[in-house]
Scaffold this motif. Structure first.
Motif, PDB file in Angstrom:
ATOM      1  N   ARG A  13       0.818  -1.217   0.000  1.00  0.00           N
ATOM      2  CA  ARG A  13       0.000   0.000   0.000  1.00  0.00           C
ATOM      3  C   ARG A  13       0.851   1.267   0.000  1.00  0.00           C
ATOM      4  O   ARG A  13       0.335   2.354  -0.166  1.00  0.00           O
ATOM      5  N   GLY A  14       2.128   1.128   0.196  1.00  0.00           N
ATOM      6  CA  GLY A  14       3.017   2.292   0.214  1.00  0.00           C
ATOM      7  C   GLY A  14       3.384   2.652   1.645  1.00  0.00           C
ATOM      8  O   GLY A  14       3.064   1.939   2.590  1.00  0.00           O
ATOM      9  N   GLY A  15       4.077   3.751   1.777  1.00  0.00           N
ATOM     10  CA  GLY A  15       4.522   4.164   3.098  1.00  0.00           C
ATOM     11  C   GLY A  15       5.923   3.649   3.373  1.00  0.00           C
ATOM     12  O   GLY A  15       6.625   3.159   2.479  1.00  0.00           O
ATOM     13  N   VAL A  16       6.335   3.769   4.626  1.00  0.00           N
ATOM     14  CA  VAL A  16       7.690   3.394   5.021  1.00  0.00           C
ATOM     15  C   VAL A  16       7.612   2.369   6.143  1.00  0.00           C
ATOM     16  O   VAL A  16       6.874   2.559   7.110  1.00  0.00           O
ATOM     17  N   LEU A  17       8.378   1.296   6.007  1.00  0.00           N
ATOM     18  CA  LEU A  17       8.452   0.260   7.024  1.00  0.00           C
ATOM     19  C   LEU A  17       9.750   0.451   7.799  1.00  0.00           C
ATOM     20  O   LEU A  17      10.821   0.573   7.206  1.00  0.00           O
ATOM     21  N   TYR A  18       9.657   0.518   9.127  1.00  0.00           N
ATOM     22  CA  TYR A  18      10.816   0.670   9.997  1.00  0.00           C
ATOM     23  C   TYR A  18      10.992  -0.612  10.803  1.00  0.00           C
ATOM     24  O   TYR A  18      10.020  -1.121  11.360  1.00  0.00           O
ATOM     25  N   VAL A  19      12.203  -1.112  10.873  1.00  0.00           N
ATOM     26  CA  VAL A  19      12.513  -2.295  11.665  1.00  0.00           C
ATOM     27  C   VAL A  19      13.529  -1.866  12.716  1.00  0.00           C
ATOM     28  O   VAL A  19      14.614  -1.396  12.379  1.00  0.00           O
ATOM     29  N   PHE A  20      13.174  -1.995  13.991  1.00  0.00           N
ATOM     30  CA  PHE A  20      14.041  -1.603  15.099  1.00  0.00           C
ATOM     31  C   PHE A  20      14.642  -2.855  15.718  1.00  0.00           C
ATOM     32  O   PHE A  20      13.938  -3.670  16.308  1.00  0.00           O
ATOM     33  N   GLY A  21      15.946  -3.022  15.547  1.00  0.00           N
ATOM     34  CA  GLY A  21      16.635  -4.219  16.003  1.00  0.00           C
ATOM     35  C   GLY A  21      17.014  -5.064  14.808  1.00  0.00           C
ATOM     36  O   GLY A  21      16.797  -4.688  13.656  1.00  0.00           O
ATOM     37  N   PRO A  22      17.575  -6.236  15.050  1.00  0.00           N
ATOM     38  CA  PRO A  22      17.989  -7.092  13.937  1.00  0.00           C
ATOM     39  C   PRO A  22      16.785  -7.598  13.144  1.00  0.00           C
ATOM     40  O   PRO A  22      15.729  -7.867  13.712  1.00  0.00           O
ATOM     41  N   LYS A  23      16.948  -7.727  11.829  1.00  0.00           N
ATOM     42  CA  LYS A  23      15.839  -8.182  10.976  1.00  0.00           C
ATOM     43  C   LYS A  23      15.358  -9.572  11.343  1.00  0.00           C
ATOM     44  O   LYS A  23      14.193  -9.899  11.166  1.00  0.00           O
ATOM     45  N   THR A  24      16.236 -10.401  11.867  1.00  0.00           N
ATOM     46  CA  THR A  24      15.842 -11.764  12.225  1.00  0.00           C
ATOM     47  C   THR A  24      15.099 -11.830  13.552  1.00  0.00           C
ATOM     48  O   THR A  24      14.469 -12.834  13.849  1.00  0.00           O
TER      49      THR A  24
END
Length: 73
Positions: free
Chosen positions: A16-27
């Motif tokens: 749908r768009g927008g920005v995805l933020y991942v805080f910490g390791p991706k795993t």
């Protein structure tokens, strides 16, 4: 909600768009957030775990931090 269901929902948000933020390791992130920016506000979804989420809309101005909003709805 299972890990697979969460992954499917995150996939829908990305499409749908927008920005995805991942805080910490991706795993094994501590949390994942998605922000969809509108002209005058932002929709924010924060996932802390499979059963722990927060969602809100906040007005955006030049100095707005969408992760530390002063006003939400």
């Amino acid at each position: 909600m299972s890990h697979t269901e969460v992954d499917e929902l995150l996939g829908k948000l990305r499409r749908r768009g927008g920005v995805l933020y991942v805080f910490g390791p991706k795993t094994g992130p501590q949390l994942v957030a998605h922000v969809f920016q509108w002209p005058t506000c932002a929709d924010v979804v924060i996932l802390r775990g499979a059963d722990d989420a927060t969602a809100y809309r906040t007005p955006t101005l030049a100095d707005t931090d969408v992760f530390r909003p002063k006003v939400v709805s």
